[in-house]
Motif scaffolding. Structure first.
Motif, PDB file in Angstrom:
ATOM      1  N   GLN A  56      -5.868 -15.752  -8.366  1.00 56.33           N
ATOM      2  CA  GLN A  56      -5.365 -17.081  -8.038  1.00 56.33           C
ATOM      3  C   GLN A  56      -4.191 -17.067  -7.063  1.00 56.33           C
ATOM      4  O   GLN A  56      -4.145 -17.846  -6.125  1.00 56.33           O
ATOM      5  N   ARG A  57      -3.229 -16.189  -7.271  1.00 57.29           N
ATOM      6  CA  ARG A  57      -2.031 -16.199  -6.427  1.00 57.29           C
ATOM      7  C   ARG A  57      -2.001 -15.081  -5.397  1.00 57.29           C
ATOM      8  O   ARG A  57      -1.063 -14.986  -4.616  1.00 57.29           O
ATOM      9  N   LEU A  58      -3.009 -14.229  -5.385  1.00 61.90           N
ATOM     10  CA  LEU A  58      -3.026 -13.165  -4.389  1.00 61.90           C
ATOM     11  C   LEU A  58      -3.183 -13.738  -2.991  1.00 61.90           C
ATOM     12  O   LEU A  58      -3.956 -14.671  -2.780  1.00 61.90           O
ATOM     13  N   ASN A  59      -2.473 -13.166  -2.034  1.00 60.96           N
ATOM     14  CA  ASN A  59      -2.734 -13.506  -0.641  1.00 60.96           C
ATOM     15  C   ASN A  59      -4.088 -12.930  -0.242  1.00 60.96           C
ATOM     16  O   ASN A  59      -4.874 -13.589   0.422  1.00 60.96           O
ATOM     17  N   TYR A  60      -4.334 -11.686  -0.660  1.00 58.80           N
ATOM     18  CA  TYR A  60      -5.624 -11.041  -0.434  1.00 58.80           C
ATOM     19  C   TYR A  60      -5.681  -9.743  -1.224  1.00 58.80           C
ATOM     20  O   TYR A  60      -4.659  -9.211  -1.644  1.00 58.80           O
ATOM     21  N   ALA A  61      -6.887  -9.244  -1.408  1.00 61.17           N
ATOM     22  CA  ALA A  61      -7.140  -7.922  -1.977  1.00 61.17           C
ATOM     23  C   ALA A  61      -8.404  -7.389  -1.320  1.00 61.17           C
ATOM     24  O   ALA A  61      -9.410  -8.089  -1.242  1.00 61.17           O
ATOM     25  N   ARG A  62      -8.324  -6.160  -0.833  1.00 59.59           N
ATOM     26  CA  ARG A  62      -9.470  -5.507  -0.211  1.00 59.59           C
ATOM     27  C   ARG A  62      -9.652  -4.139  -0.844  1.00 59.59           C
ATOM     28  O   ARG A  62      -8.674  -3.441  -1.113  1.00 59.59           O
ATOM     29  N   PHE A  63     -10.890  -3.766  -1.038  1.00 65.83           N
ATOM     30  CA  PHE A  63     -11.213  -2.463  -1.607  1.00 65.83           C
ATOM     31  C   PHE A  63     -11.960  -1.634  -0.572  1.00 65.83           C
ATOM     32  O   PHE A  63     -12.969  -2.081  -0.030  1.00 65.83           O
ATOM     33  N   MET A  64     -11.452  -0.438  -0.326  1.00 67.42           N
ATOM     34  CA  MET A  64     -12.107   0.508   0.575  1.00 67.42           C
ATOM     35  C   MET A  64     -12.609   1.673  -0.263  1.00 67.42           C
ATOM     36  O   MET A  64     -11.841   2.261  -1.037  1.00 67.42           O
ATOM     37  N   MET A  81      -7.283   0.052  -3.164  1.00 62.70           N
ATOM     38  CA  MET A  81      -7.119  -1.392  -3.101  1.00 62.70           C
ATOM     39  C   MET A  81      -5.847  -1.690  -2.313  1.00 62.70           C
ATOM     40  O   MET A  81      -4.779  -1.147  -2.614  1.00 62.70           O
ATOM     41  N   THR A  82      -5.976  -2.516  -1.313  1.00 66.61           N
ATOM     42  CA  THR A  82      -4.834  -2.983  -0.543  1.00 66.61           C
ATOM     43  C   THR A  82      -4.699  -4.467  -0.829  1.00 66.61           C
ATOM     44  O   THR A  82      -5.674  -5.209  -0.684  1.00 66.61           O
ATOM     45  N   TYR A  83      -3.506  -4.858  -1.271  1.00 70.22           N
ATOM     46  CA  TYR A  83      -3.332  -6.256  -1.655  1.00 70.22           C
ATOM     47  C   TYR A  83      -1.965  -6.766  -1.250  1.00 70.22           C
ATOM     48  O   TYR A  83      -1.052  -6.003  -0.933  1.00 70.22           O
ATOM     49  N   SER A  84      -1.849  -8.083  -1.284  1.00 72.85           N
ATOM     50  CA  SER A  84      -0.576  -8.743  -1.042  1.00 72.85           C
ATOM     51  C   SER A  84      -0.445  -9.888  -2.044  1.00 72.85           C
ATOM     52  O   SER A  84      -1.374 -10.679  -2.210  1.00 72.85           O
ATOM     53  N   HIS A  85       0.691  -9.934  -2.707  1.00 73.27           N
ATOM     54  CA  HIS A  85       0.988 -10.981  -3.684  1.00 73.27           C
ATOM     55  C   HIS A  85       2.368 -11.535  -3.352  1.00 73.27           C
ATOM     56  O   HIS A  85       3.318 -10.763  -3.198  1.00 73.27           O
ATOM     57  N   PRO A  86       2.509 -12.842  -3.243  1.00 76.85           N
ATOM     58  CA  PRO A  86       3.801 -13.406  -2.830  1.00 76.85           C
ATOM     59  C   PRO A  86       4.962 -13.084  -3.771  1.00 76.85           C
ATOM     60  O   PRO A  86       6.103 -13.042  -3.335  1.00 76.85           O
ATOM     61  N   ALA A  87       4.684 -12.800  -5.036  1.00 75.91           N
ATOM     62  CA  ALA A  87       5.755 -12.542  -5.998  1.00 75.91           C
ATOM     63  C   ALA A  87       6.037 -11.052  -6.180  1.00 75.91           C
ATOM     64  O   ALA A  87       6.918 -10.681  -6.947  1.00 75.91           O
ATOM     65  N   ILE A  88       5.300 -10.193  -5.484  1.00 74.54           N
ATOM     66  CA  ILE A  88       5.493  -8.751  -5.622  1.00 74.54           C
ATOM     67  C   ILE A  88       5.871  -8.185  -4.254  1.00 74.54           C
ATOM     68  O   ILE A  88       5.134  -8.357  -3.279  1.00 74.54           O
ATOM     69  N   ALA A  89       7.013  -7.532  -4.199  1.00 72.92           N
ATOM     70  CA  ALA A  89       7.502  -6.893  -2.968  1.00 72.92           C
ATOM     71  C   ALA A  89       7.567  -7.872  -1.796  1.00 72.92           C
ATOM     72  O   ALA A  89       7.266  -7.510  -0.663  1.00 72.92           O
ATOM     73  N   LYS A  90       7.910  -9.117  -2.098  1.00 71.85           N
ATOM     74  CA  LYS A  90       8.040 -10.159  -1.075  1.00 71.85           C
ATOM     75  C   LYS A  90       6.773 -10.328  -0.242  1.00 71.85           C
ATOM     76  O   LYS A  90       6.824 -10.651   0.936  1.00 71.85           O
ATOM     77  N   GLY A  91       5.631 -10.073  -0.858  1.00 70.20           N
ATOM     78  CA  GLY A  91       4.354 -10.288  -0.186  1.00 70.20           C
ATOM     79  C   GLY A  91       3.913  -9.170   0.736  1.00 70.20           C
ATOM     80  O   GLY A  91       2.876  -9.281   1.383  1.00 70.20           O
ATOM     81  N   LYS A  92       4.673  -8.068   0.789  1.00 65.62           N
ATOM     82  CA  LYS A  92       4.270  -6.977   1.674  1.00 65.62           C
ATOM     83  C   LYS A  92       2.985  -6.324   1.152  1.00 65.62           C
ATOM     84  O   LYS A  92       2.660  -6.398  -0.030  1.00 65.62           O
ATOM     85  N   GLU A  93       2.252  -5.704   2.054  1.00 59.68           N
ATOM     86  CA  GLU A  93       0.987  -5.059   1.707  1.00 59.68           C
ATOM     87  C   GLU A  93       1.245  -3.804   0.869  1.00 59.68           C
ATOM     88  O   GLU A  93       2.110  -2.996   1.202  1.00 59.68           O
ATOM     89  N   TYR A 123       5.069  -2.075 -11.050  1.00 62.75           N
ATOM     90  CA  TYR A 123       6.424  -1.759 -11.481  1.00 62.75           C
ATOM     91  C   TYR A 123       7.288  -1.177 -10.370  1.00 62.75           C
ATOM     92  O   TYR A 123       8.469  -1.497 -10.265  1.00 62.75           O
ATOM     93  N   GLN A 124       6.725  -0.296  -9.531  1.00 67.59           N
ATOM     94  CA  GLN A 124       7.521   0.295  -8.456  1.00 67.59           C
ATOM     95  C   GLN A 124       7.886  -0.727  -7.388  1.00 67.59           C
ATOM     96  O   GLN A 124       8.761  -0.469  -6.570  1.00 67.59           O
ATOM     97  N   GLN A 125       7.233  -1.865  -7.397  1.00 64.59           N
ATOM     98  CA  GLN A 125       7.498  -2.890  -6.393  1.00 64.59           C
ATOM     99  C   GLN A 125       8.641  -3.819  -6.798  1.00 64.59           C
ATOM    100  O   GLN A 125       9.098  -4.627  -6.008  1.00 64.59           O
ATOM    101  N   ILE A 126       9.092  -3.699  -8.046  1.00 66.87           N
ATOM    102  CA  ILE A 126      10.197  -4.525  -8.550  1.00 66.87           C
ATOM    103  C   ILE A 126      11.466  -3.683  -8.432  1.00 66.87           C
ATOM    104  O   ILE A 126      11.529  -2.583  -8.992  1.00 66.87           O
ATOM    105  N   PRO A 127      12.485  -4.155  -7.717  1.00 65.49           N
ATOM    106  CA  PRO A 127      13.644  -3.313  -7.380  1.00 65.49           C
ATOM    107  C   PRO A 127      14.210  -2.456  -8.515  1.00 65.49           C
ATOM    108  O   PRO A 127      14.215  -1.238  -8.401  1.00 65.49           O
ATOM    109  N   VAL A 128      14.644  -3.029  -9.603  1.00 61.55           N
ATOM    110  CA  VAL A 128      15.263  -2.234 -10.667  1.00 61.55           C
ATOM    111  C   VAL A 128      14.227  -1.358 -11.365  1.00 61.55           C
ATOM    112  O   VAL A 128      14.471  -0.177 -11.609  1.00 61.55           O
TER     113      VAL A 128
END
Length: 143
Positions: A56-64, A81-93, A123-128
Protein backbone atom coordinates in the motif's frame (compact mmCIF):
# COMPACT_ATOMS: atom_id res chain seq x y z
CA UNK A 1 16.15 -18.48 -18.40
CA UNK A 2 13.89 -19.38 -15.49
CA UNK A 3 11.60 -22.37 -15.43
CA UNK A 4 8.10 -21.14 -16.52
CA UNK A 5 6.52 -21.59 -13.06
CA UNK A 6 9.28 -19.54 -11.43
CA UNK A 7 8.98 -16.88 -14.13
CA UNK A 8 5.20 -16.66 -13.57
CA UNK A 9 5.83 -16.25 -9.84
CA UNK A 10 8.39 -13.51 -10.44
CA UNK A 11 6.14 -11.75 -12.97
CA UNK A 12 3.26 -11.76 -10.47
CA UNK A 13 5.29 -9.96 -7.80
CA UNK A 14 6.79 -7.50 -10.26
CA UNK A 15 3.28 -6.42 -11.32
CA UNK A 16 2.02 -5.60 -7.81
CA UNK A 17 2.12 -2.02 -6.56
CA UNK A 18 0.18 0.13 -4.14
CA UNK A 19 -1.99 1.24 -7.03
CA UNK A 20 -2.21 -2.14 -8.76
CA UNK A 21 -2.98 -5.26 -6.77
CA UNK A 22 -3.71 -8.58 -8.37
CA UNK A 23 -5.78 -11.30 -6.75
CA UNK A 24 -3.46 -14.23 -6.04
CA UNK A 25 -6.11 -16.82 -6.93
CA UNK A 26 -4.65 -17.70 -10.34
CA UNK A 27 -1.17 -18.30 -8.92
CA UNK A 28 -1.96 -19.56 -5.42
CA UNK A 29 -4.05 -22.46 -4.17
CA UNK A 30 -6.98 -21.31 -2.00
CA UNK A 31 -5.37 -23.09 0.99
CA UNK A 32 -1.84 -21.72 0.47
CA UNK A 33 0.50 -21.51 3.44
CA UNK A 34 2.64 -18.37 3.22
CA UNK A 35 5.52 -17.74 5.62
CA UNK A 36 7.99 -14.86 5.77
CA UNK A 37 10.05 -13.26 8.58
CA UNK A 38 7.04 -11.12 9.53
CA UNK A 39 4.28 -13.71 9.88
CA UNK A 40 2.61 -16.92 8.75
CA UNK A 41 -0.61 -16.77 6.73
CA UNK A 42 -3.08 -19.46 5.76
CA UNK A 43 -5.27 -19.09 2.66
CA UNK A 44 -5.27 -17.03 -0.54
CA UNK A 45 -7.74 -14.48 0.83
CA UNK A 46 -5.56 -13.74 3.87
CA UNK A 47 -2.51 -13.58 1.59
CA UNK A 48 -4.20 -10.98 -0.60
CA UNK A 49 -5.01 -8.83 2.46
CA UNK A 50 -1.37 -9.12 3.60
CA UNK A 51 0.03 -8.21 0.18
CA UNK A 52 -2.38 -5.29 -0.24
CA UNK A 53 -1.33 -3.93 3.15
CA UNK A 54 2.39 -4.52 2.50
CA UNK A 55 2.40 -2.83 -0.90
CA UNK A 56 0.00 0.00 0.00
CA UNK A 57 2.64 2.58 0.93
CA UNK A 58 5.58 1.33 -1.11
CA UNK A 59 6.82 3.64 -3.82
CA UNK A 60 7.85 0.50 -5.70
CA UNK A 61 9.30 -2.99 -5.32
CA UNK A 62 11.10 -4.93 -8.03
CA UNK A 63 12.45 -8.45 -7.92
CA UNK A 64 15.43 -9.53 -10.01
CA UNK A 65 16.18 -13.25 -10.19
CA UNK A 66 19.63 -14.48 -9.21
CA UNK A 67 19.09 -18.20 -9.70
CA UNK A 68 16.27 -20.69 -9.62
CA UNK A 69 15.64 -24.39 -9.73
CA UNK A 70 12.65 -26.72 -9.81
CA UNK A 71 12.43 -30.42 -9.19
CA UNK A 72 8.99 -31.93 -9.46
CA UNK A 73 6.60 -29.77 -7.46
CA UNK A 74 9.30 -27.97 -5.44
CA UNK A 75 11.12 -24.83 -6.53
CA UNK A 76 13.61 -22.33 -5.16
CA UNK A 77 14.23 -18.84 -6.44
CA UNK A 78 16.93 -16.55 -5.10
CA UNK A 79 16.31 -12.88 -5.82
CA UNK A 80 17.26 -9.32 -5.06
CA UNK A 81 14.38 -7.08 -4.10
CA UNK A 82 14.89 -3.38 -4.69
CA UNK A 83 12.30 -1.19 -3.05
CA UNK A 84 11.51 2.30 -1.89
CA UNK A 85 9.24 3.19 1.02
CA UNK A 86 8.61 6.81 2.03
CA UNK A 87 8.90 6.01 5.76
CA UNK A 88 12.13 3.99 5.50
CA UNK A 89 15.47 5.69 4.83
CA UNK A 90 13.65 8.79 3.55
CA UNK A 91 12.45 6.86 0.51
CA UNK A 92 15.90 5.98 -0.80
CA UNK A 93 16.25 2.78 -2.82
CA UNK A 94 17.15 -0.29 -0.74
CA UNK A 95 18.20 -3.71 -2.05
CA UNK A 96 17.72 -6.92 -0.08
CA UNK A 97 18.79 -10.45 -1.03
CA UNK A 98 16.34 -13.26 -0.41
CA UNK A 99 15.06 -16.64 -1.47
CA UNK A 100 11.61 -18.14 -1.98
CA UNK A 101 10.82 -21.80 -1.42
CA UNK A 102 7.75 -22.83 -3.39
CA UNK A 103 5.66 -26.00 -3.59
CA UNK A 104 2.96 -26.54 -6.17
CA UNK A 105 -0.19 -28.58 -6.01
CA UNK A 106 -1.16 -28.99 -9.63
CA UNK A 107 -0.65 -25.60 -11.28
CA UNK A 108 -1.03 -23.52 -8.09
CA UNK A 109 1.37 -22.70 -5.27
CA UNK A 110 0.29 -24.43 -2.06
CA UNK A 111 3.34 -23.42 0.03
CA UNK A 112 5.44 -20.25 -0.20
CA UNK A 113 8.20 -19.40 2.26
CA UNK A 114 10.40 -16.34 1.92
CA UNK A 115 13.80 -16.07 3.55
CA UNK A 116 15.41 -12.65 3.93
CA UNK A 117 17.12 -10.57 6.59
CA UNK A 118 14.69 -8.17 8.31
CA UNK A 119 17.69 -6.31 9.71
CA UNK A 120 18.92 -5.61 6.19
CA UNK A 121 15.42 -4.77 4.97
CA UNK A 122 14.20 -2.46 7.72
CA UNK A 123 16.15 -2.19 10.96
CA UNK A 124 19.44 -1.00 9.44
CA UNK A 125 17.54 1.76 7.67
CA UNK A 126 16.39 3.33 10.97
CA UNK A 127 19.19 5.57 12.33
CA UNK A 128 19.48 4.37 15.94
CA UNK A 129 18.54 0.77 15.21
CA UNK A 130 20.87 0.68 12.21
CA UNK A 131 23.80 1.79 14.34
CA UNK A 132 22.89 -0.67 17.10
CA UNK A 133 22.49 -3.67 14.77
CA UNK A 134 25.81 -2.89 13.06
CA UNK A 135 27.51 -2.77 16.48
CA UNK A 136 26.03 -6.14 17.47
CA UNK A 137 27.08 -7.71 14.15
CA UNK A 138 30.61 -6.33 14.50
CA UNK A 139 30.99 -7.68 18.06
CA UNK A 140 29.64 -11.09 17.05
CA UNK A 141 32.07 -11.28 14.11
CA UNK A 142 35.00 -10.37 16.37
CA UNK A 143 34.22 -13.32 18.61
Amino acid sequence: MLEPRLQAFLDYFNQISGQHTIAPTALYHKDVCFIDPVQQIQGATALQVYLNHGYQRLNYARFMPVSGSCSGDVGFLSWVMTYSHPAIAKGKEISVKGCSELRWQGEQIIYHRDYYDMTEMVYQQIPVLGWLTSQVKRKMAAG
